[in-house]
Scaffold this active site. Structure first.
Site, PDB file in Angstrom:
ATOM      1  N   ARG A  75      -5.367 -12.564  11.099  1.00 19.65           N
ATOM      2  CA  ARG A  75      -4.577 -12.998   9.937  1.00 19.65           C
ATOM      3  C   ARG A  75      -3.257 -12.247   9.977  1.00 19.65           C
ATOM      4  NH1 ARG A  75      -4.379 -10.991   4.102  1.00 19.65           N
ATOM      5  NH2 ARG A  75      -3.040 -12.582   3.148  1.00 19.65           N
ATOM      6  N   HIS A 125       4.062 -13.216   2.596  1.00 26.46           N
ATOM      7  CA  HIS A 125       3.520 -11.892   2.274  1.00 26.46           C
ATOM      8  C   HIS A 125       4.720 -11.020   1.876  1.00 26.46           C
ATOM      9  CE1 HIS A 125      -0.206  -9.207   3.037  1.00 26.46           C
ATOM     10  NE2 HIS A 125       0.685  -8.429   2.435  1.00 26.46           N
ATOM     11  N   GLU A 184      -1.282 -12.436  -2.647  1.00 29.80           N
ATOM     12  CA  GLU A 184      -1.248 -11.629  -3.865  1.00 29.80           C
ATOM     13  C   GLU A 184      -0.016 -11.864  -4.752  1.00 29.80           C
ATOM     14  OE1 GLU A 184      -2.014  -7.493  -3.150  1.00 29.80           O
ATOM     15  OE2 GLU A 184      -3.783  -7.883  -1.958  1.00 29.80           O
ATOM     16  N   ASN A 193      -8.516 -10.353  -1.434  1.00 32.46           N
ATOM     17  CA  ASN A 193      -8.164  -9.027  -0.937  1.00 32.46           C
ATOM     18  C   ASN A 193      -8.800  -8.027  -1.893  1.00 32.46           C
ATOM     19  OD1 ASN A 193      -6.580 -10.522   0.776  1.00 32.46           O
ATOM     20  ND2 ASN A 193      -4.626  -9.801  -0.044  1.00 32.46           N
ATOM     21  N   TYR A 214     -10.034  -4.138  -2.761  1.00 30.45           N
ATOM     22  CA  TYR A 214      -9.978  -2.693  -2.488  1.00 30.45           C
ATOM     23  C   TYR A 214     -10.817  -1.893  -3.470  1.00 30.45           C
ATOM     24  CZ  TYR A 214      -6.420  -3.908   0.847  1.00 30.45           C
ATOM     25  OH  TYR A 214      -5.782  -4.457   1.938  1.00 30.45           O
ATOM     26  N   GLU A 274      -8.719  -9.389   3.001  1.00 30.34           N
ATOM     27  CA  GLU A 274      -8.337  -7.984   3.224  1.00 30.34           C
ATOM     28  C   GLU A 274      -9.394  -7.108   2.593  1.00 30.34           C
ATOM     29  OE1 GLU A 274      -4.464  -6.712   1.809  1.00 30.34           O
ATOM     30  OE2 GLU A 274      -3.498  -8.496   2.644  1.00 30.34           O
TER      31      GLU A 274
HETATM   32  C1  GBH Z   1      -2.631  -5.254  -0.347  1.00 26.02           C
HETATM   33  O1  GBH Z   1      -2.148  -4.971  -1.601  1.00 26.02           O
HETATM   34  C2  GBH Z   1      -1.544  -5.905   0.439  1.00 26.02           C
HETATM   35  O2  GBH Z   1      -1.768  -7.284   0.610  1.00 26.02           O
HETATM   36  C3  GBH Z   1      -1.264  -5.240   1.744  1.00 26.02           C
HETATM   37  O3  GBH Z   1      -0.025  -5.676   2.243  1.00 26.02           O
HETATM   38  C4  GBH Z   1      -1.325  -3.754   1.558  1.00 26.02           C
HETATM   39  O4  GBH Z   1      -0.885  -3.059   2.691  1.00 26.02           O
HETATM   40  C5  GBH Z   1      -2.742  -3.403   1.242  1.00 26.02           C
HETATM   41  O5  GBH Z   1      -3.218  -4.127   0.158  1.00 26.02           O
HETATM   42  C6  GBH Z   1      -2.972  -1.929   0.967  1.00 26.02           C
HETATM   43  O6  GBH Z   1      -2.274  -1.516  -0.175  1.00 26.02           O
HETATM   44  O7  GBH Z   1      -4.477  -0.619 -11.052  1.00 26.02           O
HETATM   45  O8  GBH Z   1      -5.576   1.274 -10.088  1.00 26.02           O
HETATM   46  O9  GBH Z   1      -6.688  -0.812 -10.146  1.00 26.02           O
HETATM   47  C7  GBH Z   1      -3.075  -4.370  -2.455  1.00 26.02           C
HETATM   48  C8  GBH Z   1      -2.416  -4.124  -3.773  1.00 26.02           C
HETATM   49  C9  GBH Z   1      -3.794  -2.452  -4.738  1.00 26.02           C
HETATM   50  C10 GBH Z   1      -2.744  -4.144  -6.062  1.00 26.02           C
HETATM   51  C11 GBH Z   1      -4.617  -2.050  -5.920  1.00 26.02           C
HETATM   52  C12 GBH Z   1      -3.572  -3.723  -7.211  1.00 26.02           C
HETATM   53  C13 GBH Z   1      -4.625  -1.983  -8.304  1.00 26.02           C
HETATM   54  C14 GBH Z   1      -4.729  -0.504  -8.489  1.00 26.02           C
HETATM   55  N1  GBH Z   1      -3.371  -3.824  -4.810  1.00 26.02           N
HETATM   56  N2  GBH Z   1      -3.875  -2.321  -7.123  1.00 26.02           N
HETATM   57  S1  GBH Z   1      -5.415  -0.161 -10.057  1.00 26.02           S
END
Ligand code: GBH
Length: 449
Positions: A75, A119, A164, A289, A291, A359
């Site tokens: 991707r 992106h 996003e 995506n 995290y 992601e």
């Molecule tokens: C992605 O963004 C991107 O698509 C990518 O380009 C980037 O490198 C990757 O992740 C790593 O950052 O308010 O404390 O819950 C992720 C962006 C990260 C946005 C977590 C929302 C919430 C933090 N997201 N964030 S919180």
């Protein structure tokens, strides 16, 4: 950990500005990220993506490394300012050629290309004309998507419109943490609408029986820090801005009324109801995506919360709180079960819609040992735990079709510059040397088994 169905897609992801470099080569025009990164004070350590991973010249090596890990899908994103340097008008053949070579190299290595059209690297000239706050940008995005798809659909069969849009709207035009770095209050909601309209117009323009098209979002479970009414209301507002503001128009054909009300945007949105059937055009899949989950509270007194668009009406008096879970270097709590909850959230709205994890990954401060190893035990553990949840989700019968690790290689982590490493593969930025981290070696064994 076995039992993944045949045909489950295993891949890794990158994004154009984060890896390519070569920002003025072969007719590429400037993007908002070039401008933003070259503005003092915006990026940690004053870094920028001028060179990044030099993927523009080293893509063949990177794709070979991806294939050697046993991954079968890549991707990547296409930089709009390479294809249409000024954002509108004629295409730049050299820009399209780069992505053709990249896609063909994938295919030669048995790797299926998955392309994201946006992106975050908006052509600067479109930002100068108003950026995502104006409707015209959505129409220019449709034209760019149509040109790019027509040029590449013989080699790229899987497409995503946006990555996003929450980040583009709320970090780009809300709290200013991302390019173009604007703090426009509730007008950031106009950016949401124009992004969603751009998505719908592009989707309609590129829909064809030979290719699939979806969108990659960053939804997450939002929890209230306590049972108090104030905290539960904070969670409602955060969930509205983060999840429902995007999922509802895509899947239900309407924006969440409470969010429009909170932000004072009900009347503005009422003018554009005719766009909703475009925005909710049928998708072939949604990419998630994932995290971390988010836990929020409504504290007393004024707040400024990192990661929340605190300048935005509707998110005042709302703060992300620490619930004591272990965290990655980003400060993001580790909760693998949140991946399942996120996929389920979408599956509840659209029970048969195919899903991908587009992601998932973690940043840790890697060190290279004297004999050249990167013992990233924590990243490996994060990966193992999230793959176990992925397996359970598939077993449970959710239509999850694939998993893409973020990221294939260390890269330019937006406002964090090169100070945060998400790669399975380590990059020495002084030599551009690539080295497999232990997490990559573990993944290779896992995929082989
Ligand atoms: C992605 O963004 C991107 O698509 C990518 O380009 C980037 O490198 C990757 O992740 C790593 O950052 O308010 O404390 O819950 C992720 C962006 C990260 C946005 C977590 C929302 C919430 C933090 N997201 N964030 S919180």
């Amino acid at each position: 950990m076995t039992n993944f169905p045949d045909g489950f897609v295993w891949g890794a992801a990158t994004a154009s500005y984060q890896v390519e470099g070569a920002v003025s080569e072969d007719g590429r025009g400037p993007s908002i990220w070039d401008t933003f990164a070259h503005t003092p004070g915006r990026i940690a350590d004053g870094e920028n993506g001028d060179v990044a991973d030099d993927h523009y010249h080293r893509y063949a090596e990177d794709i070979r490394l991806l294939a050697d890990l046993g991954l079968k899908a890549y991707r990547f994103s296409i930089a709009w300012p390479r294809v249409i340097p000024m954002g509108s008008g004629a295409a730049n053949p050299a820009g399209l050629d780069f992505y053709r070579r990249l896609a063909e190299t994938c295919l030669e290595n048995g790797v299926t290309p998955y392309a994201t059209l946006y992106h975050w690297d908006l052509p600067q000239s479109l930002e100068d004309a108003g950026g995502w706050l104006v409707r015209d940008t959505a129409e220019r995005f449709r034209d760019y998507a149509a040109i790019t798809h027509a040029a590449l659909s013989d080699v790229v069969k899987h497409w995503m419109t946006l990555n996003e849009p929450w980040c583009s709207a709320f970090l780009g035009y809300g709290n200013g943490e991302h390019a173009p770095g604007r703090t426009e209050g509730a007008d950031a909601l106009k950016a949401v609408h124009h992004l969603m309209l751009g998505h719908g117009l592009a989707l309609q323009a590129i829909r064809s029986p030979e290719t699939t098209v979806g969108i990659a979002l960053n939804p997450a479970p939002v929890h209230a820090a306590s049972d108090s009414e104030a905290d539960r209301d904070a969670a409602r507002r955060a969930d509205g801005l983060r999840n429902r503001m995007f999922l509802d128009p895509l899947l239900l054909g309407k924006y969440p009324a409470d969010v429009l009300e909170d932000t004072g945007m009900t009347e503005w949105f009422a003018q554009y109801e005719a766009d909703l059937p475009v925005i909710s055009s049928p998708l072939d899949f949604i990419g998630v995506n994932y995290y971390c989950p988010q836990t929020v509270a409504a504290p007393d007194g004024p707040i400024s919360a990192p990661g929340t668009p605190s300048t935005l009406p509707g998110s005042e008096n709302l703060v992300t709180v620490d619930t004591g879970l272990d965290k990655t270097q980003m400060g993001w709590p580790i909760e693998p079960g949140g991946l399942r909850d996120t996929l389920k959230m979408i599956n509840d709205l659209a029970p048969t819609l195919p899903l991908y994890v587009t992601e998932n990954g973690s940043a840790y401060p890697d060190e290279v040992t004297a004999d050249g190893r990167i013992e990233d035990t924590e990243r490996q553990q994060y990966l193992e735990q999230h793959l176990e949840v992925t397996r359970q989700v598939v077993e449970e019968g959710l239509p999850l079709k694939g998993y893409f690790a973020w990221s294939l290689i260390d890269n330019f982590e937006w406002s964090w510059g090169f100070s945060r490493r998400f790669g399975l593969i380590h990059v020495d930025y002084s030599t551009q040397e690539r080295k497999l981290k232990n997490s990559a070696l573990w993944l290779r064994d896992f995929l082989e088994a």
